[in-house]
Enzyme design. Structure first.
Site, PDB file in Angstrom:
ATOM      1  N   HIS A  72      46.533  11.687  83.712  1.00  0.00           N
ATOM      2  CA  HIS A  72      45.619  11.020  82.781  1.00  0.00           C
ATOM      3  C   HIS A  72      44.294  11.766  82.779  1.00  0.00           C
ATOM      4  O   HIS A  72      43.701  11.996  83.834  1.00  0.00           O
ATOM      5  CB  HIS A  72      45.377   9.568  83.204  1.00  0.00           C
ATOM      6  CG  HIS A  72      46.501   8.640  82.831  1.00  0.00           C
ATOM      7  ND1 HIS A  72      46.371   7.264  82.890  1.00  0.00           N
ATOM      8  CD2 HIS A  72      47.756   8.892  82.401  1.00  0.00           C
ATOM      9  CE1 HIS A  72      47.511   6.708  82.506  1.00  0.00           C
ATOM     10  NE2 HIS A  72      48.364   7.679  82.207  1.00  0.00           N
ATOM     11  N   TYR A 200      39.904  -0.741  81.366  1.00  0.00           N
ATOM     12  CA  TYR A 200      39.081  -1.649  82.164  1.00  0.00           C
ATOM     13  C   TYR A 200      38.259  -2.489  81.190  1.00  0.00           C
ATOM     14  O   TYR A 200      37.471  -1.939  80.406  1.00  0.00           O
ATOM     15  CB  TYR A 200      38.149  -0.867  83.087  1.00  0.00           C
ATOM     16  CG  TYR A 200      38.851  -0.125  84.199  1.00  0.00           C
ATOM     17  CD1 TYR A 200      39.015  -0.704  85.450  1.00  0.00           C
ATOM     18  CD2 TYR A 200      39.348   1.166  84.003  1.00  0.00           C
ATOM     19  CE1 TYR A 200      39.654  -0.029  86.481  1.00  0.00           C
ATOM     20  CE2 TYR A 200      39.988   1.849  85.028  1.00  0.00           C
ATOM     21  CZ  TYR A 200      40.133   1.249  86.264  1.00  0.00           C
ATOM     22  OH  TYR A 200      40.766   1.931  87.280  1.00  0.00           O
ATOM     23  N   PRO A 292      39.726  -2.964  94.395  1.00  0.00           N
ATOM     24  CA  PRO A 292      40.608  -2.022  93.702  1.00  0.00           C
ATOM     25  C   PRO A 292      40.031  -1.436  92.421  1.00  0.00           C
ATOM     26  O   PRO A 292      40.633  -0.532  91.840  1.00  0.00           O
ATOM     27  CB  PRO A 292      41.851  -2.871  93.413  1.00  0.00           C
ATOM     28  CG  PRO A 292      41.370  -4.279  93.398  1.00  0.00           C
ATOM     29  CD  PRO A 292      40.261  -4.336  94.400  1.00  0.00           C
ATOM     30  N   LYS A 296      40.225   3.411  94.662  1.00  0.00           N
ATOM     31  CA  LYS A 296      39.793   4.300  95.738  1.00  0.00           C
ATOM     32  C   LYS A 296      40.511   4.094  97.063  1.00  0.00           C
ATOM     33  O   LYS A 296      40.410   4.930  97.961  1.00  0.00           O
ATOM     34  CB  LYS A 296      38.275   4.140  95.961  1.00  0.00           C
ATOM     35  CG  LYS A 296      37.434   4.642  94.817  1.00  0.00           C
ATOM     36  CD  LYS A 296      37.683   6.103  94.565  1.00  0.00           C
ATOM     37  CE  LYS A 296      37.163   6.567  93.228  1.00  0.00           C
ATOM     38  NZ  LYS A 296      37.811   7.781  92.767  1.00  0.00           N
ATOM     39  N   TYR A 384      35.274   8.854  89.574  1.00  0.00           N
ATOM     40  CA  TYR A 384      36.634   8.329  89.328  1.00  0.00           C
ATOM     41  C   TYR A 384      37.695   9.371  89.673  1.00  0.00           C
ATOM     42  O   TYR A 384      38.706   9.060  90.307  1.00  0.00           O
ATOM     43  CB  TYR A 384      36.771   7.895  87.867  1.00  0.00           C
ATOM     44  CG  TYR A 384      37.957   6.990  87.631  1.00  0.00           C
ATOM     45  CD1 TYR A 384      37.804   5.617  87.510  1.00  0.00           C
ATOM     46  CD2 TYR A 384      39.248   7.512  87.491  1.00  0.00           C
ATOM     47  CE1 TYR A 384      38.889   4.780  87.304  1.00  0.00           C
ATOM     48  CE2 TYR A 384      40.339   6.687  87.279  1.00  0.00           C
ATOM     49  CZ  TYR A 384      40.157   5.327  87.183  1.00  0.00           C
ATOM     50  OH  TYR A 384      41.236   4.507  86.979  1.00  0.00           O
TER      51      TYR A 384
END
Length: 389
Positions: A72, A200, A292, A296, A384
């Protein structure tokens, strides 16, 4: 029994550490309380940073991931039922890999079997002895008998509730914790994912996440009270609530169906330091927990394995500096990941506090800034995809 490194915990961090050390000629024994079937049945995170992907490749456990994983190059952030994309590759030149932790664990088991690695399941009463000496040992119960392993080092990969961290005296150990006032209600369903990348979503009813394991297995979460009874959440109630919180175009087109797993998980930030005491080194959830949000947890455990394996390999080569610096090196990355997970959790969730109106206004301002600022998106993308090991 005698070995060089006794590893407590047969999850992905313990198995990966065993694999890396074995390939470097260092003997290990892994002790796991649960059965292999139980370990392989646990549903966990599925987003791997580039550093984690490289560690798996270097450990010769990356072939199935390369074939079945999903790279991704970005993610979607949504608010008020509309979203925008943060392009990781354009901003950092890096991607992440969607590949479930269960699959990683299966690959590691296969690799340990192929190399003749020793993994002992079903142990009980594990006790760490003489940890602050040069001759530590571990005792455990198995099939009604007491066993002993003499070793040079002990790696505590046994999670938040394990014995390893509790072995460190309270006078030595410092812990910091933040328990969040909500949980994640998660489901697994054999349905086509709602989008090609993760979403998200910040919503007035609470956070939502649309994720996936593969092209026919989806993982979804919504923010919910951590003490909600699961029977409150029928499949219909879950899907209705999830679709309320996602962008309208996604909600209208998404495929729904029966769920095959459903659970509510609490969220916390937790860090214990130091991560080494005597001949004991803590790894992964034994030393730190992150919410979560941002995925990580497993990635931090893998970076711990990187620092610890590097230190142990140097130690057996006659150079002690690496193992002496293990705790400081690992914690420097742990705290940065904890900061990012805290920031992202705070940004995306509804908090039931007295300053809810102010908090909501700050979230909306921050998300608007994130949407329109290349600098803000770059900072998010760098964290990220994973800071360097």
């Amino acid at each position: 029994m005698r070995t060089q490194v006794c590893i407590i915990g047969g999850g992905p961090s313990g198995l990966l550490l065993s694999q890396v050390l074995h390939r470097a000629g260092i003997e290990t024994v892994v002790l796991e309380r649960r059965s292999r079937e139980y370990v392989l049945g646990r549903i966990r995170a599925g987003v791997l940073e580039g550093g984690t992907v490289q560690m798996l490749r270097d450990a010769d456990v990356g072939s199935r991931m390369a074939r079945d994983g999903f790279p991704h190059s970005g993610t979607y952030v949504a608010a008020r039922n509309r979203g925008f994309r943060v392009d990781f590759n354009a901003l950092t030149g890096k991607d992440v890999m969607v590949y479930g932790q269960t699959e990683v664990t299966a690959d590691l088991y296969a690799a340990r079997d192929a190399m003749g690695g020793t993994v002992i399941h079903g142990v009980d009463g594990v006790t760490l002895q003489d940890v602050d000496s040069d001759t530590p040992h571990v005792t455990y119960e198995l099939n009604g008998a007491t066993h002993r392993i003499d070793c040079d080092w002990i790696a505590g990969c046994d999670g938040f509730h394990g014995v390893s961290r509790r072995t460190i005296p309270p006078s030595v150990l410092r812990t910091v914790e933040r328990v969040y006032p909500f949980g994640w209600l998660g489901v697994l369903s054999r349905t086509r994912p709602a989008a090609d990348e993760l979403i998200y979503a910040n919503h007035e009813r609470g956070f939502a996440l649309a994720s996936m394991r593969n092209d026919r297995l989806s993982r979804y979460y919504i923010q919910a009270p951590v003490d909600d009874p699961l029977e409150k959440w029928s499949d219909t109630a879950f899907w209705d609530e999830l679709r309320r919180r996602l962008p309208a175009d996604v909600a209208e087109a998404m495929e729904i169906g029966p769920t095959i797993e459903k659970s509510i998980a609490p969220l916390r930030s937790f860090v214990a330091e130091p991560m080494r005491w005597g001949r004991l080194c803590l790894v992964g959830d034994a030393a730190h927990i992150v919410p979560p949000t941002g995925a990580k947890g497993l990635n931090l455990a893998v970076s711990d394995v990187h620092y610890l394996s590097e230190g142990l390999i140097q130690h057996y080569a006659g150079t002690p500096e690496g193992i002496d610096a293990y705790s400081a090196r690992a914690l420097a990355r742990v705290w940065k990941a904890t900061r990012f997970s805290w920031w992202f959790t705070t940004l995306m969730h509804r908090f039931p506090d007295d300053n809810a109106a102010f908090h909501l206004a700050m979230q909306e301002a921050e998300i608007d800034y994130l949407e329109h600022s290349t600098a803000a998106q770059t900072a998010m993308a760098e964290n990220y995809v994973g800071l360097p090991f």
